[in-house]
Design a protein around this motif. Structure first.
Motif, PDB file in Angstrom:
ATOM      1  N   HIS A  43       0.832  -1.204   0.000  1.00  0.00           N
ATOM      2  CA  HIS A  43       0.000   0.000   0.000  1.00  0.00           C
ATOM      3  C   HIS A  43       0.867   1.254   0.000  1.00  0.00           C
ATOM      4  O   HIS A  43       0.588   2.216  -0.723  1.00  0.00           O
ATOM      5  N   ALA A  44       1.917   1.249   0.814  1.00  0.00           N
ATOM      6  CA  ALA A  44       2.746   2.453   0.974  1.00  0.00           C
ATOM      7  C   ALA A  44       3.847   2.572  -0.072  1.00  0.00           C
ATOM      8  O   ALA A  44       4.185   3.678  -0.500  1.00  0.00           O
ATOM      9  N   PHE A  45       4.414   1.434  -0.500  1.00  0.00           N
ATOM     10  CA  PHE A  45       5.617   1.474  -1.337  1.00  0.00           C
ATOM     11  C   PHE A  45       5.441   0.813  -2.703  1.00  0.00           C
ATOM     12  O   PHE A  45       6.385   0.792  -3.493  1.00  0.00           O
ATOM     13  N   GLY A  46       4.254   0.285  -2.974  1.00  0.00           N
ATOM     14  CA  GLY A  46       4.002  -0.351  -4.263  1.00  0.00           C
ATOM     15  C   GLY A  46       4.250  -1.845  -4.226  1.00  0.00           C
ATOM     16  O   GLY A  46       4.950  -2.366  -3.344  1.00  0.00           O
ATOM     17  N   ASN A  47       3.676  -2.544  -5.192  1.00  0.00           N
ATOM     18  CA  ASN A  47       3.763  -4.007  -5.219  1.00  0.00           C
ATOM     19  C   ASN A  47       5.163  -4.515  -5.507  1.00  0.00           C
ATOM     20  O   ASN A  47       5.455  -5.688  -5.261  1.00  0.00           O
ATOM     21  N   ALA A  48       6.029  -3.659  -6.033  1.00  0.00           N
ATOM     22  CA  ALA A  48       7.391  -4.086  -6.344  1.00  0.00           C
ATOM     23  C   ALA A  48       8.343  -3.913  -5.165  1.00  0.00           C
ATOM     24  O   ALA A  48       9.540  -4.212  -5.293  1.00  0.00           O
ATOM     25  N   ALA A 115       5.067   7.333   7.757  1.00  0.00           N
ATOM     26  CA  ALA A 115       6.512   7.134   7.823  1.00  0.00           C
ATOM     27  C   ALA A 115       7.226   7.573   6.549  1.00  0.00           C
ATOM     28  O   ALA A 115       8.422   7.893   6.586  1.00  0.00           O
ATOM     29  N   VAL A 116       6.514   7.608   5.438  1.00  0.00           N
ATOM     30  CA  VAL A 116       7.142   7.863   4.138  1.00  0.00           C
ATOM     31  C   VAL A 116       7.913   9.184   4.117  1.00  0.00           C
ATOM     32  O   VAL A 116       9.013   9.266   3.562  1.00  0.00           O
ATOM     33  N   ILE A 119      11.238   8.865   5.911  1.00  0.00           N
ATOM     34  CA  ILE A 119      12.158   8.048   5.119  1.00  0.00           C
ATOM     35  C   ILE A 119      12.724   8.865   3.964  1.00  0.00           C
ATOM     36  O   ILE A 119      13.921   8.803   3.667  1.00  0.00           O
ATOM     37  N   ALA A 120      11.881   9.673   3.333  1.00  0.00           N
ATOM     38  CA  ALA A 120      12.311  10.471   2.183  1.00  0.00           C
ATOM     39  C   ALA A 120      13.404  11.460   2.561  1.00  0.00           C
ATOM     40  O   ALA A 120      14.296  11.756   1.747  1.00  0.00           O
ATOM     41  N   ARG A 121      13.356  11.971   3.782  1.00  0.00           N
ATOM     42  CA  ARG A 121      14.387  12.928   4.195  1.00  0.00           C
ATOM     43  C   ARG A 121      15.471  12.273   5.062  1.00  0.00           C
ATOM     44  O   ARG A 121      16.228  12.962   5.740  1.00  0.00           O
ATOM     45  N   GLU A 122      15.517  10.942   5.017  1.00  0.00           N
ATOM     46  CA  GLU A 122      16.563  10.181   5.696  1.00  0.00           C
ATOM     47  C   GLU A 122      16.660  10.537   7.180  1.00  0.00           C
ATOM     48  O   GLU A 122      17.737  10.884   7.689  1.00  0.00           O
ATOM     49  N   GLN A 123      15.532  10.430   7.863  1.00  0.00           N
ATOM     50  CA  GLN A 123      15.484  10.665   9.300  1.00  0.00           C
ATOM     51  C   GLN A 123      15.193   9.339  10.011  1.00  0.00           C
ATOM     52  O   GLN A 123      14.140   8.737   9.803  1.00  0.00           O
ATOM     53  N   SER A 124      16.120   8.889  10.823  1.00  0.00           N
ATOM     54  CA  SER A 124      15.886   7.685  11.620  1.00  0.00           C
ATOM     55  C   SER A 124      14.724   7.916  12.572  1.00  0.00           C
ATOM     56  O   SER A 124      14.589   9.006  13.139  1.00  0.00           O
TER      57      SER A 124
END
Length: 230
Positions: A43-48, A115-116, A119-124
């Motif tokens: 759902h969040a990142f696609g089926n791949a 969370a996306v 993740i996009a801005r590389e924050q733990s």
């Protein structure tokens, strides 16, 4: 680079009293716990989206259920805790950050939507629930700038509970790997994060998902509660 995703599923899960690995426990909607996680990931990142599963106990059942995944084997699954499973997964990962989750968490798909951005801005980050603070759960405190300071079951005056869905940014990963190597075999991965925060100046943000459901399945009553949501 696409997001690297890891599910920790090596443990025996004996407290739930099931013969199969706990992530294969069926939910009331017909899916297993892990299938619900895969659906949320897609759902969040696609089926791949690529998923690596850390396996151990009765691994053949998980491999058969999710043949499209990659697998990392924790051959000491009966002697080690999540710190060493995560260590194996991070060592096997490619360059870049890693999103990981415990294999027994049933959660709202909107958690990963939230969370996306981090993740996009590389924050733990560590996802947290501030609506309850149980003595038996991993709790956290923050410092003056709002980043996580303490993270363990022994925390006093915790602001909330860690949910079990986390991200380590690319620039923080080496520090976490070093600390996971140092911790005891029976430590949870949160101990490695806590050491990286204290000694390597790693900044870990608490991602509040208190308004969304997330249930870690340890006992039958947890499963019953999760089944109210799915």
């Amino acid at each position: 680079m696409s997001t690297q995703i890891v599910i920790l599923a090596a443990g025996m899960g004996s407290r739930l009293g099931r013969t199969l690995p706990k992530p294969l426990t069926p939910l009331s909607d017909g899916r297993t716990i892990m299938q619900q996680q895969f659906d949320n990931i897609h759902h969040a990142f696609g089926n791949a989206a690529g998923v690596t599963i850390v396996v151990g106990y009765k691994l053949e059942h998980i491999i058969e259920s999710f043949p499209e995944a990659s697998f990392v084997y924790n051959e000491e699954y009966d002697q080690t805790n999540t710190s060493k499973s995560l260590l194996r997964a991070l060592r096997a990962s490619q360059s870049g950050g890693v999103l990981w989750m415990n294999g027994d968490v049933v959660y709202d798909p909107r958690v990963l939507d939230r969370a996306v951005g981090l993740i996009a801005r590389e924050q733990s980050f560590v996802t947290v629930n501030t609506s309850k603070v149980s003595d038996e759960e991993v709790k956290y405190t923050t410092g003056a700038e709002g980043y996580i300071e303490q993270l363990s079951k022994q925390v006093r005056g915790g602001l909330g509970e860690a949910v079990g869905i986390n991200y380590i940014a690319a620039h923080d990963k080496a520090a976490l790997v070093r600390r996971l190597q140092q911790v005891d075999d029976q430590d949870y991965f949160e101990r490695g994060l806590e050491l990286a925060i204290a000694h390597d100046a790693v900044l870990v943000e608490p991602l509040d998902i208190s308004d969304l459901y997330a249930v870690e399945i340890d006992f039958a009553e947890d499963l019953e509660r999760a089944n109210h949501f799915v």
